[in-house]
Scaffold this motif. Structure first.
Motif, PDB file in Angstrom:
ATOM      1  N   UNK A  99      -2.713   1.779   2.082  1.00  0.00           N
ATOM      2  CA  UNK A  99      -3.400   3.071   2.079  1.00  0.00           C
ATOM      3  C   UNK A  99      -4.872   2.971   2.444  1.00  0.00           C
ATOM      4  N   UNK A 100      -5.492   1.843   2.184  1.00  0.00           N
ATOM      5  CA  UNK A 100      -6.918   1.694   2.425  1.00  0.00           C
ATOM      6  C   UNK A 100      -7.234   0.893   3.688  1.00  0.00           C
ATOM      7  N   UNK A 101      -6.198   0.531   4.431  1.00  0.00           N
ATOM      8  CA  UNK A 101      -6.389  -0.260   5.650  1.00  0.00           C
ATOM      9  C   UNK A 101      -5.859   0.529   6.839  1.00  0.00           C
ATOM     10  N   UNK A 107      -0.091   0.307  12.196  1.00  0.00           N
ATOM     11  CA  UNK A 107       1.015  -0.611  12.481  1.00  0.00           C
ATOM     12  C   UNK A 107       2.309  -0.188  11.793  1.00  0.00           C
ATOM     13  N   UNK A 108       2.187   0.357  10.576  1.00  0.00           N
ATOM     14  CA  UNK A 108       3.367   0.763   9.803  1.00  0.00           C
ATOM     15  C   UNK A 108       3.167   2.187   9.284  1.00  0.00           C
ATOM     16  N   UNK A 167       9.485   0.515   6.421  1.00  0.00           N
ATOM     17  CA  UNK A 167       8.307   0.793   7.247  1.00  0.00           C
ATOM     18  C   UNK A 167       8.065  -0.340   8.239  1.00  0.00           C
ATOM     19  N   UNK A 168       8.258  -1.558   7.807  1.00  0.00           N
ATOM     20  CA  UNK A 168       8.065  -2.697   8.707  1.00  0.00           C
ATOM     21  C   UNK A 168       9.184  -2.784   9.743  1.00  0.00           C
ATOM     22  N   UNK A 169      10.355  -2.297   9.391  1.00  0.00           N
ATOM     23  CA  UNK A 169      11.461  -2.285  10.357  1.00  0.00           C
ATOM     24  C   UNK A 169      11.257  -1.187  11.396  1.00  0.00           C
ATOM     25  N   UNK A 180       3.539   7.329  20.321  1.00  0.00           N
ATOM     26  CA  UNK A 180       3.417   5.865  20.264  1.00  0.00           C
ATOM     27  C   UNK A 180       2.256   5.384  21.132  1.00  0.00           C
ATOM     28  N   UNK A 181       2.092   6.034  22.266  1.00  0.00           N
ATOM     29  CA  UNK A 181       0.976   5.663  23.142  1.00  0.00           C
ATOM     30  C   UNK A 181      -0.359   5.926  22.445  1.00  0.00           C
ATOM     31  N   UNK A 182      -0.439   7.039  21.720  1.00  0.00           N
ATOM     32  CA  UNK A 182      -1.667   7.356  20.979  1.00  0.00           C
ATOM     33  C   UNK A 182      -1.915   6.320  19.885  1.00  0.00           C
ATOM     34  N   UNK A 183      -0.860   5.901  19.193  1.00  0.00           N
ATOM     35  CA  UNK A 183      -1.011   4.886  18.153  1.00  0.00           C
ATOM     36  C   UNK A 183      -1.475   3.559  18.747  1.00  0.00           C
ATOM     37  N   UNK A 184      -0.901   3.185  19.888  1.00  0.00           N
ATOM     38  CA  UNK A 184      -1.301   1.946  20.544  1.00  0.00           C
ATOM     39  C   UNK A 184      -2.758   2.009  20.991  1.00  0.00           C
ATOM     40  N   UNK A 185      -3.145   3.171  21.528  1.00  0.00           N
ATOM     41  CA  UNK A 185      -4.540   3.354  21.943  1.00  0.00           C
ATOM     42  C   UNK A 185      -5.472   3.247  20.744  1.00  0.00           C
TER      43      UNK A 185
END
Length: 243
Positions: A99-101, A107-108, A167-169, A180-185
């Motif tokens: 929650x704090x990172x 990533x998850x 979440x990791x899966x 997903x592109x926005x998350x990668x950016x």
């Protein structure tokens, strides 16, 4: 007058457009309201969790600084409560680690998404364990209360383990290609925002872009933002990077 008359002519002919436009605006408003409520609720949970961890550490710190002999006779349940409190706090610390990172949230992302069934189940288990937690390890509790709290802590730990594995899966597989592109950016920009080799201006621009990319995608708590801002800010005596 001609432009005003033209406007009312257009409005008279295309009055029906008002309804879909209002629907779109209403959707944006509801989305913003839900996001604000979610951020507020998550902030309260984080504050309560941090307060509980701090309170749990305080007795240990006081004991280490004073006479190690107990001032009062421990209750029969104290050793059990000490163990349960440690387990309870351990799960909470693992949750706060996400929650704090901001990097871990990117990533998850489903670990903080209450719409995910397993995450929602974990959050419910957390609330139950927090509610049944005695005021202190010296509290007088009945056998039934101790059993209920022990079961709640177990459910809390298991629920988090399951939610974390899921979440990791999943990672970002539940998002659209555009999301997903926005998350990668955002992940790429985040590395620049905390890069000590970048200039203050580069770090600030990257940080603002991270906030823009994540807006509406994942819930980032105010505490996580504060921690990120502290990492983005360079020390006062730091010198700008030059080639």
């Amino acid at each position: 007058m001609g432009s005003v008359g033209g406007f009312w002519t257009f409005a008279g002919e295309y009055w029906w457009l008002v309804f879909p436009i209002m629907g779109v605006l209403g959707g944006f408003a509801r989305r913003w309201e839900l996001g604000a409520r979610s951020r507020h609720a998550r902030r309260l949970e984080i504050l309560q969790a941090k307060a509980a961890l701090k309170a749990a550490d305080s007795p240990r710190q006081v004991a280490s600084a004073s006479d190690p002999r107990p001032l009062t006779k421990p209750t029969p349940t104290q050793p059990q409560l000490e163990k349960l409190f440690a387990e309870h706090d351990g799960v909470t610390a693992r949750w706060l680690d996400y929650e704090l990172d901001v990097a871990k949230l990117i990533a998850f992302p489903t670990i903080s998404d209450g719409r995910q069934p397993l995450t929602a189940a974990f959050l419910r288990a957390k609330k139950t364990a927090d509610r049944l937690r005695p005021a202190s390890i010296k509290a007088h509790v009945t056998e039934d209360e101790l059993t209920a709290y022990a079961d709640a802590v177990t459910d809390y730990e298991v629920a988090f383990d399951v939610a974390e594995r899921e979440a990791r899966r999943l990672k970002d597989s539940d998002f659209t290609d555009a999301e997903r592109k926005r998350l990668q950016t955002a992940q790429q920009l985040l590395s620049v925002a905390v890069d000590g080799g970048a200039t203050p201006a580069e770090r600030q621009v990257a940080y603002k872009r991270v906030r823009e990319e994540l807006d509406g995608l994942i819930v980032v708590s105010d505490d996580a933002i504060t921690i990120l801002e502290e990492r983005v800010a360079l020390p006062l005596d730091a010198k700008p990077h030059t080639d």
